[in-house]
Design an enzyme around this catalytic site. Sequence first.
Site, mmCIF file in Angstrom:
data_model
loop_
_atom_site.group_PDB
_atom_site.id
_atom_site.type_symbol
_atom_site.label_atom_id
_atom_site.label_comp_id
_atom_site.label_asym_id
_atom_site.label_seq_id
_atom_site.Cartn_x
_atom_site.Cartn_y
_atom_site.Cartn_z
ATOM 1 N N SER A 53 -6.453 -56.044 -43.411
ATOM 2 C CA SER A 53 -5.297 -55.608 -44.194
ATOM 3 C C SER A 53 -4.165 -55.217 -43.255
ATOM 4 O O SER A 53 -4.184 -55.584 -42.072
ATOM 5 C CB SER A 53 -5.685 -54.445 -45.107
ATOM 6 N N ASN A 54 -3.188 -54.488 -43.730
ATOM 7 C CA ASN A 54 -2.063 -54.038 -42.910
ATOM 8 C C ASN A 54 -1.541 -52.727 -43.488
ATOM 9 O O ASN A 54 -1.931 -52.336 -44.590
ATOM 10 C CB ASN A 54 -0.962 -55.125 -42.881
ATOM 11 N N PRO A 55 -0.675 -52.013 -42.748
ATOM 12 C CA PRO A 55 -0.293 -50.649 -43.184
ATOM 13 C C PRO A 55 0.806 -50.578 -44.245
ATOM 14 O O PRO A 55 1.378 -49.503 -44.437
ATOM 15 C CB PRO A 55 0.194 -49.983 -41.889
#
Length: 411
Positions: A217-219
């Site tokens: 995923s990513n922030p």
Amino acid sequence: MSAEPHRVLVIVGGSVAAIKAPSLLRRLHEAGAEVQVIATRAALAFVTPLSLATAAEREIASDDTWFAPRPDAQHLKLARADVSVIVGATADLLARAAHGLASDLASATLLSVRGPVLWVPAMNEQMWTHPAVQANVATLKSWGHHFLGPVEGAFGTAGEGAGTGRMAEPEEIAAAVLALPPHKPQATSRTPDLQGLTLVVSAGPTREYLDPVRFISNPSSGKMGYAVASEAQARGANVILVSGPVNLPDPPGVQVIKVESAVQMHDAVLDAAQDAQIIVMTAAVADYRAAAPKSEKEAKTAGEVSIHLVPNPDILAALGREKAGRVLVGFAMETHAGVERATLKAQRKNADFILLNYPTQSGTAFGGDDNQVTLVRPNGSHAQWPRLSKREVAVRLLDEALQVYMQRTGA
Ligand code: C5P
């Protein structure tokens, strides 16, 4: 400052830092601002009405004046300020504002203000970092409210608390107040100019599971997309928000579809897009997913492992292939050659414009409350916008999208 005097509403909260309020009032006054003051009941335990009125050079408002028999609605009058600042902002005042209470003059006025709001909190570090307080701060920020501090330093009487909790100094507060973006008249940001239109907005990250407990995923926080959805709803649009996993409350009046993976987001967005005229893809869609996610948790092994990834569908590009007159807006995060890359992206995805930002700027992009973007069109023309709150970026984005829509339809 603009040529017109800034009408500044200063709300003084019940913190020991309230004693700095007269100094702030004097500075604002010297800068030519027209200042109105509300002191909460608790504030008046720390600072006298006389010292506030003397510094403001006018009478101050308080619960005593609000509850006095008078013909006007004082909170509505006070709310007409261009900008509002809350100094000595307490946990209690933050909670009342975040929950929409109107039990005293300060909170009732905050429900009515339309211009930018700057909170300058002061409280001891344990209180400030408490999840309840931080949740209220997050709610207020999601509405576009600004925050200054608290800063590092001693708070209250000696020994009572060091750490983060001290209120910013009056000079800094005055500068921040006067630098707030000028209040747009209500008509510009709140006329129901999107009435009759359906908007689809994507937001947040996607999660690409490798097995039931691990994912790529990513922030992305989702704040930009949620701001676009809220603003569009406030302007009368029918809004469908397709959101990856985020920690934000559902915007009132918006249909929210929760998804996890890029494939789920693709299906939900394409389905919702059928009836939409404007689509804004703010989501940080993962580019790849596991070719064969495991149905059971993978055991740890001593050696190296490799994961076979396959590309995810490009949702914006898919929408661009079957555009049918829709306005398509994308975002692009680049570390270098931003305008060139965003131009190519707008061309390749058949987007009407792309808002380009850089992950390396502090306080902007991933997780931040502000954004500094450059609008890039497929013909390479571009315009850099100033650093704005995400809500203000949403206002301008929708102005642009509506303009493209009206040109296209001849409306
Ligand atoms: O190619 P890149 O990921 O930089 O493009 C960013 C834009 O494209 C964003 O608007 C994003 O939401 C959208 N996008 C998409 N589907 C993907 C990847 C990105 O819709 N698989």
